[in-house]
Write an enzyme that holds these catalytic residues in place. Sequence first.
Site, PDB file in Angstrom:
ATOM      1  CG  ASP A   1      -2.009   1.066   1.088  1.00 32.90           C
ATOM      2  OD1 ASP A   1      -2.460   1.328  -0.043  1.00 32.90           O
ATOM      3  OD2 ASP A   1      -2.381   1.642   2.115  1.00 32.90           O
TER       4      ASP A   1
ATOM      5  CE1 TYR B   1      -0.188   9.025   4.064  1.00 28.65           C
ATOM      6  CE2 TYR B   1       2.053   9.856   3.952  1.00 28.65           C
ATOM      7  CZ  TYR B   1       0.793   9.886   4.509  1.00 28.65           C
ATOM      8  OH  TYR B   1       0.535  10.780   5.518  1.00 28.65           O
TER       9      TYR B   1
ATOM     10  CG  HIS C   1      -4.337  10.651   2.434  1.00 25.62           C
ATOM     11  ND1 HIS C   1      -5.374  10.514   3.332  1.00 25.62           N
ATOM     12  CD2 HIS C   1      -3.411   9.716   2.788  1.00 25.62           C
ATOM     13  CE1 HIS C   1      -5.109   9.533   4.176  1.00 25.62           C
ATOM     14  NE2 HIS C   1      -3.915   9.030   3.876  1.00 25.62           N
TER      15      HIS C   1
ATOM     16  NE  ARG D   1       4.713  14.880  10.060  1.00 21.99           N
ATOM     17  CZ  ARG D   1       4.231  13.754   9.539  1.00 21.99           C
ATOM     18  NH1 ARG D   1       4.149  12.673  10.260  1.00 21.99           N
ATOM     19  NH2 ARG D   1       3.842  13.691   8.283  1.00 21.99           N
TER      20      ARG D   1
ATOM     21  CD  GLU E   1      -6.049   4.857   4.276  1.00 22.18           C
ATOM     22  OE1 GLU E   1      -5.406   4.035   3.580  1.00 22.18           O
ATOM     23  OE2 GLU E   1      -5.526   5.606   5.121  1.00 22.18           O
TER      24      GLU E   1
ATOM     25  CD  GLU F   1      -5.290   3.090  -0.525  1.00 21.41           C
ATOM     26  OE1 GLU F   1      -4.451   2.507  -1.247  1.00 21.41           O
ATOM     27  OE2 GLU F   1      -5.162   3.215   0.701  1.00 21.41           O
TER      28      GLU F   1
ATOM     29  CG  ASP G   1      -5.531   0.515   3.369  1.00 22.95           C
ATOM     30  OD1 ASP G   1      -5.525  -0.575   3.949  1.00 22.95           O
ATOM     31  OD2 ASP G   1      -4.683   1.413   3.563  1.00 22.95           O
TER      32      ASP G   1
ATOM     33  NE  ARG H   1      -7.783   6.652   9.232  1.00 19.91           N
ATOM     34  CZ  ARG H   1      -7.067   6.414   8.138  1.00 19.91           C
ATOM     35  NH1 ARG H   1      -5.811   5.998   8.216  1.00 19.91           N
ATOM     36  NH2 ARG H   1      -7.608   6.582   6.955  1.00 19.91           N
TER      37      ARG H   1
ATOM     38  CD  GLN I   1      -2.875   4.580  10.319  1.00 19.80           C
ATOM     39  OE1 GLN I   1      -4.098   4.554  10.207  1.00 19.80           O
ATOM     40  NE2 GLN I   1      -2.094   5.061   9.373  1.00 19.80           N
TER      41      GLN I   1
ATOM     42  CE1 TYR J   1       3.361   7.625  12.152  1.00 18.98           C
ATOM     43  CE2 TYR J   1       2.064   7.656  14.164  1.00 18.98           C
ATOM     44  CZ  TYR J   1       2.830   8.322  13.232  1.00 18.98           C
ATOM     45  OH  TYR J   1       3.064   9.653  13.351  1.00 18.98           O
TER      46      TYR J   1
ATOM     47  CE  LYS K   1      -3.451   2.258   7.081  1.00 19.88           C
ATOM     48  NZ  LYS K   1      -4.220   3.110   6.177  1.00 19.88           N
TER      49      LYS K   1
ATOM     50  CB  THR L   1      -7.301  -4.804   1.820  1.00 22.07           C
ATOM     51  OG1 THR L   1      -6.380  -4.486   2.861  1.00 22.07           O
ATOM     52  CG2 THR L   1      -7.144  -3.810   0.678  1.00 22.07           C
TER      53      THR L   1
ATOM     54  CB  THR M   1      -6.073   7.952   1.132  1.00 17.90           C
ATOM     55  OG1 THR M   1      -5.867   6.878   2.034  1.00 17.90           O
ATOM     56  CG2 THR M   1      -7.482   8.489   1.282  1.00 17.90           C
TER      57      THR M   1
ATOM     58  CD  GLU N   1      -7.641  12.665   3.909  1.00 14.14           C
ATOM     59  OE1 GLU N   1      -7.865  11.465   3.619  1.00 14.14           O
ATOM     60  OE2 GLU N   1      -7.142  13.477   3.119  1.00 14.14           O
TER      61      GLU N   1
HETATM   62 MN    MN Z   1      -3.947   3.092   2.408  1.00 20.75          MN
END
Ligand code: MN
Length: 423
Positions: free
Chosen positions: A128, A130, A135, A144, A201, A203, A235, A239, A242, A246, A255, A259, A352, A366
Amino acid sequence: MRSWIESANDADCHFPVQNLPFGVISHSGGPPRCAVAIGDRALDLAVLEDAGLINAGAGERVFGQSVLNHFMELGKNAWEQVRLQLSDLLADGGNDVLKDDSDLRARALIPLGQVQSHLPFRVAEYTDFYAGRQHAFNVGSMFRDPENALPPNWLHIPIGYNGRASTVVVSGTEIHRPLGQMKPHGTDEPVFGACRRLDLELEMGAVVGLPNQMGEPVTVREADDMIFGYVLLNDWSARDIQAWEYQPLGPFQAKAFGTSISPWVVTKAALEPFRTSTPEREKVLHPYLREPGPMLYDIELEILMQPEAAGRATSISRTNYKNMYYSAPQQLAHHAVGGCRMNTGDLLGSGTISGPEKAQYGSLLELTWGGKEPLTLDTGETRSFIEDGDTLTLTGWAQGSGHRIGFGECSGKILPAPAEKNW
Ligand code: MN
């Protein structure tokens, strides 16, 4: 081009004769076999192959198999040959053998409502990526800060992680909310239990048809030739699990529980008229990642959400695949350049797909901005994240003049978390 199968000529039909996406179906209690979708029918390719009407050129039959892998392994010439044979059998003014044989038609053309779709190919491995800039910016802004939202490598490398092939499932498969560790805001210690921030997600998935050799790089053009086609891909993401797990190695259990992919693989040949370029580069890419031509596709995408008791689904996002910063061939070339062997049946998630506007975001994280701005559905219910009994559906198509190259649907319902064991 029109088909003698009238339903294939409707302007909003996902499966006109220009599409001919490949899948695997079963019907009437029979074993799984390869098929294409045409109008409101599935066309059983094993029946046509047995009748001598199509031939992939392998010297052996490939369409009675329960996966497309054997056909994909035959390569581009076989893919093109079968597409031409099918087009000839289904288009107005072509070969009338199928059209004029009522017995053959009855055995080969089955209403889509009467077939069961299976996972169309044996998923060798699943990676997968990014690759959606909006996104990555949104997630980076939330976790952040907006000044440093994109990681320093993002404009240079299509970032990805190796996911799980074992839990890639076909549309319609129900998914259990996962159990795991989470560390809610303001707590000192992690808690264990059912995920509370369950997300999707939106995708696209690229399906690798042909392998490279271990230790052997491929160019972006060669990578494009290795790709058989594309599917819709959800996906599913936990959250809260994660956020706790992560760092430093990326997503793991968050994840790994499911899927979902759409049942019909839309071929590159069908998508050819919709090729479009990736956006202008902010940083010059290393030569091995440069594209020799347009490698993305203009595909309109939508997310629908339907609570258990709701009579209809609510559209919660509309976006387009052309928003991606990196294409699947770039991702595949990046994978191979490091020495990794890619196999027939490998699946590459795009990352995503979020457009620049809020209504175009490809995840609830989001769309509700971390759960702070819940969505209101058409039923009046609100959602920050997915609740038990909710069904999430992805759909998408490339818009031609008077026809659509559609992907059908990628749908999944969320079931409650499994009962906890007597640990
Ligand atoms: Mn993904």
